[in-house]
Write a protein that holds these residues in place. Structure first.
Motif, PDB file in Angstrom:
ATOM      1  N   ALA A 328       0.823  -1.206   0.000  1.00 40.93           N
ATOM      2  CA  ALA A 328       0.000   0.000   0.000  1.00 40.93           C
ATOM      3  C   ALA A 328       0.861   1.261   0.000  1.00 40.93           C
ATOM      4  O   ALA A 328       0.562   2.234  -0.698  1.00 40.93           O
ATOM      5  CB  ALA A 328      -0.931  -0.011   1.212  1.00 40.93           C
ATOM      6  N   LEU A 329       1.941   1.240   0.777  1.00 41.76           N
ATOM      7  CA  LEU A 329       2.813   2.414   0.878  1.00 41.76           C
ATOM      8  C   LEU A 329       3.540   2.728  -0.429  1.00 41.76           C
ATOM      9  O   LEU A 329       3.937   3.875  -0.655  1.00 41.76           O
ATOM     10  CB  LEU A 329       3.843   2.203   1.989  1.00 41.76           C
ATOM     11  CG  LEU A 329       3.330   2.241   3.423  1.00 41.76           C
ATOM     12  CD1 LEU A 329       4.370   1.670   4.385  1.00 41.76           C
ATOM     13  CD2 LEU A 329       2.953   3.662   3.828  1.00 41.76           C
ATOM     14  N   THR A 330       3.733   1.711  -1.271  1.00 44.60           N
ATOM     15  CA  THR A 330       4.460   1.915  -2.528  1.00 44.60           C
ATOM     16  C   THR A 330       3.541   1.795  -3.743  1.00 44.60           C
ATOM     17  O   THR A 330       4.014   1.604  -4.864  1.00 44.60           O
ATOM     18  CB  THR A 330       5.614   0.904  -2.664  1.00 44.60           C
ATOM     19  OG1 THR A 330       5.084  -0.436  -2.661  1.00 44.60           O
ATOM     20  CG2 THR A 330       6.622   1.064  -1.541  1.00 44.60           C
ATOM     21  N   SER A 331       2.247   1.945  -3.528  1.00 39.98           N
ATOM     22  CA  SER A 331       1.291   1.818  -4.628  1.00 39.98           C
ATOM     23  C   SER A 331       1.476   2.955  -5.634  1.00 39.98           C
ATOM     24  O   SER A 331       2.092   3.984  -5.352  1.00 39.98           O
ATOM     25  CB  SER A 331      -0.136   1.838  -4.090  1.00 39.98           C
ATOM     26  OG  SER A 331      -0.429   3.110  -3.518  1.00 39.98           O
ATOM     27  N   VAL A 332       0.924   2.762  -6.818  1.00 44.85           N
ATOM     28  CA  VAL A 332       1.028   3.773  -7.868  1.00 44.85           C
ATOM     29  C   VAL A 332       0.444   5.103  -7.396  1.00 44.85           C
ATOM     30  O   VAL A 332       1.046   6.169  -7.573  1.00 44.85           O
ATOM     31  CB  VAL A 332       0.320   3.305  -9.157  1.00 44.85           C
ATOM     32  CG1 VAL A 332       0.271   4.434 -10.181  1.00 44.85           C
ATOM     33  CG2 VAL A 332       1.022   2.095  -9.748  1.00 44.85           C
ATOM     34  N   SER A 333      -0.718   5.069  -6.768  1.00 40.70           N
ATOM     35  CA  SER A 333      -1.370   6.316  -6.354  1.00 40.70           C
ATOM     36  C   SER A 333      -0.549   7.070  -5.315  1.00 40.70           C
ATOM     37  O   SER A 333      -0.454   8.302  -5.358  1.00 40.70           O
ATOM     38  CB  SER A 333      -2.774   6.028  -5.814  1.00 40.70           C
ATOM     39  OG  SER A 333      -2.722   5.217  -4.652  1.00 40.70           O
ATOM     40  N   VAL A 334       0.054   6.342  -4.374  1.00 36.89           N
ATOM     41  CA  VAL A 334       0.885   6.989  -3.358  1.00 36.89           C
ATOM     42  C   VAL A 334       2.113   7.621  -4.010  1.00 36.89           C
ATOM     43  O   VAL A 334       2.484   8.765  -3.707  1.00 36.89           O
ATOM     44  CB  VAL A 334       1.297   5.991  -2.263  1.00 36.89           C
ATOM     45  CG1 VAL A 334       2.338   6.602  -1.334  1.00 36.89           C
ATOM     46  CG2 VAL A 334       0.080   5.550  -1.456  1.00 36.89           C
ATOM     47  N   GLN A 335       2.759   6.885  -4.917  1.00 40.68           N
ATOM     48  CA  GLN A 335       3.963   7.428  -5.546  1.00 40.68           C
ATOM     49  C   GLN A 335       3.631   8.609  -6.464  1.00 40.68           C
ATOM     50  O   GLN A 335       4.416   9.558  -6.569  1.00 40.68           O
ATOM     51  CB  GLN A 335       4.701   6.328  -6.297  1.00 40.68           C
ATOM     52  CG  GLN A 335       5.291   5.292  -5.347  1.00 40.68           C
ATOM     53  CD  GLN A 335       6.375   4.448  -5.971  1.00 40.68           C
ATOM     54  OE1 GLN A 335       6.950   4.788  -7.003  1.00 40.68           O
ATOM     55  NE2 GLN A 335       6.680   3.329  -5.341  1.00 40.68           N
ATOM     56  N   GLU A 336       2.485   8.567  -7.116  1.00 44.61           N
ATOM     57  CA  GLU A 336       2.072   9.715  -7.927  1.00 44.61           C
ATOM     58  C   GLU A 336       1.876  10.951  -7.046  1.00 44.61           C
ATOM     59  O   GLU A 336       2.302  12.059  -7.409  1.00 44.61           O
ATOM     60  CB  GLU A 336       0.776   9.394  -8.674  1.00 44.61           C
ATOM     61  CG  GLU A 336       0.962   8.432  -9.837  1.00 44.61           C
ATOM     62  CD  GLU A 336      -0.351   8.053 -10.498  1.00 44.61           C
ATOM     63  OE1 GLU A 336      -0.317   7.654 -11.671  1.00 44.61           O
ATOM     64  OE2 GLU A 336      -1.407   8.149  -9.825  1.00 44.61           O
ATOM     65  N   LYS A 337       1.253  10.750  -5.901  1.00 40.01           N
ATOM     66  CA  LYS A 337       1.024  11.867  -4.984  1.00 40.01           C
ATOM     67  C   LYS A 337       2.352  12.429  -4.482  1.00 40.01           C
ATOM     68  O   LYS A 337       2.534  13.656  -4.416  1.00 40.01           O
ATOM     69  CB  LYS A 337       0.169  11.396  -3.799  1.00 40.01           C
ATOM     70  CG  LYS A 337      -0.136  12.483  -2.787  1.00 40.01           C
ATOM     71  CD  LYS A 337      -0.980  11.943  -1.636  1.00 40.01           C
ATOM     72  CE  LYS A 337      -1.226  13.025  -0.585  1.00 40.01           C
ATOM     73  NZ  LYS A 337      -2.011  12.500   0.574  1.00 40.01           N
ATOM     74  N   GLN A 338       3.293  11.555  -4.146  1.00 42.47           N
ATOM     75  CA  GLN A 338       4.600  12.007  -3.680  1.00 42.47           C
ATOM     76  C   GLN A 338       5.357  12.750  -4.783  1.00 42.47           C
ATOM     77  O   GLN A 338       6.040  13.742  -4.533  1.00 42.47           O
ATOM     78  CB  GLN A 338       5.424  10.815  -3.180  1.00 42.47           C
ATOM     79  CG  GLN A 338       4.918  10.189  -1.896  1.00 42.47           C
ATOM     80  CD  GLN A 338       5.063  11.116  -0.708  1.00 42.47           C
ATOM     81  OE1 GLN A 338       6.098  11.757  -0.516  1.00 42.47           O
ATOM     82  NE2 GLN A 338       4.019  11.209   0.097  1.00 42.47           N
ATOM     83  N   ALA A 339       5.238  12.267  -6.012  1.00 41.33           N
ATOM     84  CA  ALA A 339       5.916  12.916  -7.135  1.00 41.33           C
ATOM     85  C   ALA A 339       5.364  14.316  -7.360  1.00 41.33           C
ATOM     86  O   ALA A 339       6.116  15.270  -7.611  1.00 41.33           O
ATOM     87  CB  ALA A 339       5.758  12.076  -8.394  1.00 41.33           C
ATOM     88  N   GLU A 340       4.040  14.449  -7.273  1.00 43.59           N
ATOM     89  CA  GLU A 340       3.406  15.743  -7.515  1.00 43.59           C
ATOM     90  C   GLU A 340       3.650  16.715  -6.367  1.00 43.59           C
ATOM     91  O   GLU A 340       3.955  17.887  -6.593  1.00 43.59           O
ATOM     92  CB  GLU A 340       1.906  15.543  -7.726  1.00 43.59           C
ATOM     93  CG  GLU A 340       1.570  14.797  -9.010  1.00 43.59           C
ATOM     94  CD  GLU A 340       0.123  14.338  -9.058  1.00 43.59           C
ATOM     95  OE1 GLU A 340      -0.611  14.598  -8.069  1.00 43.59           O
ATOM     96  OE2 GLU A 340      -0.277  13.714 -10.061  1.00 43.59           O
ATOM     97  N   ALA A 341       3.546  16.230  -5.121  1.00 42.56           N
ATOM     98  CA  ALA A 341       3.623  17.122  -3.964  1.00 42.56           C
ATOM     99  C   ALA A 341       5.054  17.415  -3.531  1.00 42.56           C
ATOM    100  O   ALA A 341       5.343  18.518  -3.066  1.00 42.56           O
ATOM    101  CB  ALA A 341       2.845  16.515  -2.795  1.00 42.56           C
TER     102      ALA A 341
END
Length: 417
Positions: A328-341
């Protein structure tokens, strides 16, 4: 703190303590939280001393909870600099945590503390093929994967677009030869105003060397500073100051912020750094930020990557739960959010387009080209000594007072001895 550590500390973006409501921050005492109590929260032990760190982990966990609403994680840990020592003590105490963070550069050092994940990866059907291969290689110890990376940061060359244009130079992109780079740097050098800013230490010379495919550490984890190919690479980097005169020798006491400020102020038009600095540089600079590869002899893109990830403590008795949390911590949605923010380059290939948001034209293509031929920064448990000695003696190398062969032999013998 090593070079990568100090650079990471500079790029933390504070998002406010409001995000901390997503998680519980436990104290550092061995009895707080824990990872072994069935049905209780999993503990993530990581670098968590600053508000910036805490906000980052809050963002990770809130994103993971969107994937798995039942996920329950508490966070504890010291500063980044203290983490690498204190994690060993924490795991030997009572009720140790299950989840840990590591960098690819430090995975070998923490190898005995981290559980091999290969069986859990196979059992869960986790799509390992969608994770950057260089980071997975960096997280592999004794042939087994010990952590799942959440970012994959290829070292790049930042440049001042307007300075290049004013000098009538072609803007570099996904290809850049060292001959062209030196030619450009000379065109951008005017007396005391140099074309390239440098910081002390071995981090950037190592990235320069790996752009030509030459490592400082063997795949077996042995320090290999006196290898003739590596020595030649370091000498060519020293020569940018002592021979080509396109950069000033850094002072041993300089932090990375000295070269960074020289670049963002417009004083110096080029700087080799990690892409995690893009947001900070764009905010500080009043010029257009260009991104290209670290120059290679052939001009082709090849990178040293740096990155971090989540692993499971070797003594965790809830490995299935812990690995589900990592998924869950390395899911696509989490990584997309980290990349954007936060501007991190995600380790998941599917999430890479999110990093392109808000970047100048061509920056994302450069990062993608570099990740297509990337090697993780490999270090040894003695790497802090290597960094300290390179900071001390490297200044003499830049000034032409000592050769790279002399300095590398001194460091290799000192560390090995």
């Amino acid at each position: 703190m090593n070079a990568l550590s100090s650079r990471r500390a500079k790029r933390v973006i504070l998002t406010g303590v409001a995000g901390l409501t997503a998680i519980t921050l436990a104290g550092c005492a061995s009895g707080s939280g824990g990872g072994g109590e069935a049905g209780g929260p999993l503990v993530l032990y990581t670098w968590a001393a600053s508000e910036g760190d805490q906000a980052q982990w809050a963002d990770f966990i809130s994103g993971a909870q969107a994937e798995d609403p039942d996920l329950d994680i508490t966070v504890e840990g010291p500063s980044f600099a203290d983490y690498w020592t204190k994690v060993k003590t924490r795991l030997s105490g009572s009720n140790p945590p299950c989840l840990l963070t590591t960098q690819a550069a430090r995975a070998q050092e923490l190898g005995d503390l981290l559980m091999p994940l290969d069986d859990l990866i196979e059992k869960s059907g986790f799509d390992i093929d969608n994770i950057d291969a260089s980071m997975l290689s960096g997280m592999t110890v004794d042939g087994t994967i010990r952590a799942i990376p959440y970012d994959a940061e290829p070292i790049v060359l930042f440049y001042n677009v307007e300075a290049f244009q004013a000098a009538g130079l072609e803007l570099p992109g996904t290809e850049y030869t060292r001959d062209q780079f030196i030619s450009d740097a000379k065109a951008l050098t005017d007396g005391e105003k140099k074309g390239l800013a440098l910081a002390p230490g071995i981090f950037i010379p190592n990235a320069w060397s790996l752009a030509d495919g030459v490592p400082a550490v063997t795949e077996d984890g042995e320090l290999d500073l006196t290898n003739s190919d590596f020595v030649d690479q370091v000498q060519s980097f020293f020569d940018l100051v002592s021979v080509e005169q396109v950069a000033k020798a850094p002072e041993a006491a300089d932090g990375s912020e000295v070269s960074q400020q020289a670049f963002t102020s417009g004083e110096v038009p080029m700087l080799i750094e990690g892409p995690w600095m893009y947001g900070s540089f764009a905010d500080a600079a009043d010029f257009t930020l260009g991104v290209t590869i670290v120059p290679s002899t052939s001009g082709e893109a090849a990178a040293m990557t740096a990155g971090s990830g989540f692993g499971i403590a070797a003594n965790c008795d809830r490995p299935d739960e812990a690995f589900a949390a990592i998924e869950a911590l390395t899911s696509v949605s989490v990584q997309e959010k980290q990349a954007e923010a936060r501007g991190i380059v995600p380790a998941r290939i599917e999430a890479l387009p999110a990093w392109a948001e808000g970047k100048t034209e061509g920056a994302a293509e450069v990062v993608e080209a570099l990740l297509a031929d990337a090697t993780p920064q490999r270090t040894t448990p003695t790497w802090n000594q290597v960094e300290t000695l390179m900071t001390q003696y490297g200044v003499q190398g830049y000034r032409g007072e000592l050769t790279a062969a002399e300095i590398m032999e001194t460091i290799q013998n000192s560390v090995a001895g």
